[in-house]
Scaffold this motif. Sequence first.
Motif, PDB file in Angstrom:
ATOM      1  N   LYS A  82       0.839  -1.212   0.000  1.00 42.13           N
ATOM      2  CA  LYS A  82       0.000   0.000   0.000  1.00 42.13           C
ATOM      3  C   LYS A  82       0.870   1.256   0.000  1.00 42.13           C
ATOM      4  O   LYS A  82       0.563   2.235  -0.695  1.00 42.13           O
ATOM      5  CB  LYS A  82      -0.938   0.007   1.205  1.00 42.13           C
ATOM      6  N   ALA A  85       2.169   1.668  -3.507  1.00 44.83           N
ATOM      7  CA  ALA A  85       1.106   2.129  -4.409  1.00 44.83           C
ATOM      8  C   ALA A  85       0.711   3.569  -4.123  1.00 44.83           C
ATOM      9  O   ALA A  85       0.584   4.390  -5.042  1.00 44.83           O
ATOM     10  CB  ALA A  85      -0.104   1.209  -4.279  1.00 44.83           C
ATOM     11  N   SER A 129       3.752  -5.785 -12.081  1.00 42.68           N
ATOM     12  CA  SER A 129       2.742  -4.844 -12.580  1.00 42.68           C
ATOM     13  C   SER A 129       3.353  -3.874 -13.582  1.00 42.68           C
ATOM     14  O   SER A 129       2.744  -3.558 -14.610  1.00 42.68           O
ATOM     15  CB  SER A 129       2.122  -4.066 -11.414  1.00 42.68           C
ATOM     16  N   GLY A 155      -2.211   0.618  -8.300  1.00 39.25           N
ATOM     17  CA  GLY A 155      -1.981  -0.485  -7.380  1.00 39.25           C
ATOM     18  C   GLY A 155      -3.248  -1.126  -6.862  1.00 39.25           C
ATOM     19  O   GLY A 155      -3.187  -2.062  -6.069  1.00 39.25           O
ATOM     20  N   GLU A 156      -4.411  -0.652  -7.328  1.00 36.55           N
ATOM     21  CA  GLU A 156      -5.662  -1.307  -6.941  1.00 36.55           C
ATOM     22  C   GLU A 156      -5.690  -2.742  -7.473  1.00 36.55           C
ATOM     23  O   GLU A 156      -6.220  -3.647  -6.826  1.00 36.55           O
ATOM     24  CB  GLU A 156      -6.851  -0.525  -7.485  1.00 36.55           C
ATOM     25  N   TRP A 157      -5.168  -2.938  -8.684  1.00 33.44           N
ATOM     26  CA  TRP A 157      -5.024  -4.254  -9.276  1.00 33.44           C
ATOM     27  C   TRP A 157      -3.535  -4.524  -9.463  1.00 33.44           C
ATOM     28  O   TRP A 157      -2.725  -3.584  -9.586  1.00 33.44           O
ATOM     29  CB  TRP A 157      -5.741  -4.342 -10.628  1.00 33.44           C
ATOM     30  N   THR A 158      -3.147  -5.789  -9.485  1.00 32.95           N
ATOM     31  CA  THR A 158      -1.757  -6.146  -9.742  1.00 32.95           C
ATOM     32  C   THR A 158      -1.677  -7.005 -11.001  1.00 32.95           C
ATOM     33  O   THR A 158      -2.673  -7.568 -11.458  1.00 32.95           O
ATOM     34  CB  THR A 158      -1.146  -6.912  -8.555  1.00 32.95           C
ATOM     35  N   ALA A 204      -4.709  -6.851  -3.143  1.00 28.67           N
ATOM     36  CA  ALA A 204      -5.211  -6.143  -4.319  1.00 28.67           C
ATOM     37  C   ALA A 204      -6.630  -6.604  -4.636  1.00 28.67           C
ATOM     38  O   ALA A 204      -6.987  -7.762  -4.405  1.00 28.67           O
ATOM     39  CB  ALA A 204      -4.303  -6.391  -5.523  1.00 28.67           C
TER      40      ALA A 204
END
Length: 571
Positions: A82, A85, A129, A155-158, A204
């Motif tokens: 976190k 991100a 990512s 960084g919400e999705w990887t 994520a």
Amino acid sequence: MPYRAAVEDYNFLFDHVVKLDAVRGTDKFEDATDDVIRAILEEAGKLCNEVLAPLQRPGDLDPARLENGVVRTSNGYADGFKAIADGGWIGISADPEYGGMGLPLSLASAVNEMMSGACLSLQLAPLMSQGQIEALEHHASDAIKDLYLPKLISGEWTGTMNLTEPQAGSDVGALASKAEDNGDGTFSISGQKIYISWGDNDFAENVCHLVLARLPGAPAGTKGISLFLVPKILPNDDGTLGKANSLKVVSLEHKMGLHGSPTCVMQYDQATGWLVGPEQGGMAAMFTMMNNARLGVGEQGIGVAEGAYQHALAYALDRKQGKTSTADGTGSIVDHADVRRMLMTMKADTFAARAIALSCAVAIDMTNATGEADWKSRAAFLTPIAKAFGTDTGIAVSETGVQVHGGMGVIEETGAAQYCRDVRVTAIYEGTNGIQAMDLVARKMMDGGDAAYRLLDEIEADAEAAREAFPNMADAVWQASETLREATEWLVSQTDLDNRFAGAVPYLRAFARVLGAHLHLKAALADKGGAREKLARFYILRLLPEHVGLLTHAQAGKADLFAMTADELAV
């Protein structure tokens, strides 16, 4: 001594050795001012020192685990990711149109290396990512870009990449995964993939897989492979998450190191995916991701080398054993000549590898900014050297770090052995270092050696310019370059590729040795009488001579390698 990110080393390299001025002078990167570069390195250093480094040992002792089909990550990793991100570090070189910073890859490489030295297991997650972001930027449709890139950059999705299968290791063309057209713009993907770094996590919202598979009727080998984007959870058109896709983590690999990084066996059972790039264009698209990932892996090796060196130095400064004759010594083992030899070698090789990797990153940045063919060929030529020498250096430095610790080095509580275990795989993934060397002496010399010769011309010109200041060092670098030129001419003349391949690894290492000496010499010129001149003198006069034996090996040909039969090898 706690980990300390090598911020000042990067500032020095950008200012005096790899010269980021050329990159900043382009329209594409005009916002990457000196103040911006320094501020970003400083902030990234704080993140590494204060947030990521404390996760190094806990991740090793509390590995990622698979529970009821869900990967549970090491304690503290969710907060660490976190922080990465939230700081925008995933998208440091990504397109600003989708939320990235749009800064040079050179800077992103520096940040990635510092993160690797702090906690390699966690750093692998944003690196995966970043590779996917780049592949999508170059090859995906606008619809895919609009939906996926903002989520990956934030960084919400990887992201991951899925190449390897049980029966197909480095021979990607032997893959068996299949794709079928659903007739609605989607495809059904089936097959099993292994060695998938960060194939799942518990922090994520979604995990997006780039998967290589073959469509019906596609030709065998790499030419028939296509690339598909297959998310763990199917997104709705507005980016919200819908139902789970038909894929799962079968198991986690039990590895010698990188325990905090889940390496997954992935199973796809008619999972829904979207084509990235044209049909049968999968390898071209994937190589966009892999080429920069190779530089990133080289940086990982260098980062671990830095961490292992700092760990060993702290021990050597504290450990008291035996007597030395060093005047005004510390009273610790750092005063012993052989311990000093090990520490100097670790430090000098780490600097050389770092400077080579940054030179490669600068060439990539200049390629992206100018499109000039000479920069493109230089970037391509330096990539296998940066990957192989960076990771070899990480392995050698971490192993030497254990030796500096003596018996305590093999005691896990000291933490020295973890660097060895974590970094060892970097010489294997993204193309083994042997494959990197074969690529260097074959594909990268399809130009008749022109890219190599241009580099050698530059090395010799700079050595000539340094003769007045440092005659001994300059002459050594110039002579080494000439020896390397002769070996290159021999390699280019070999029409039997096995004659090249037989000496590919020593040739690559010799080229790295000479490049390292060239870059150390530039550092010495910028720091006359200082620590960097002293380090350059050690590297050039003690380590550079290794190139002679390496190049003898490189030009020996294949005959003696194949003189013994397979049966005789077993005797």
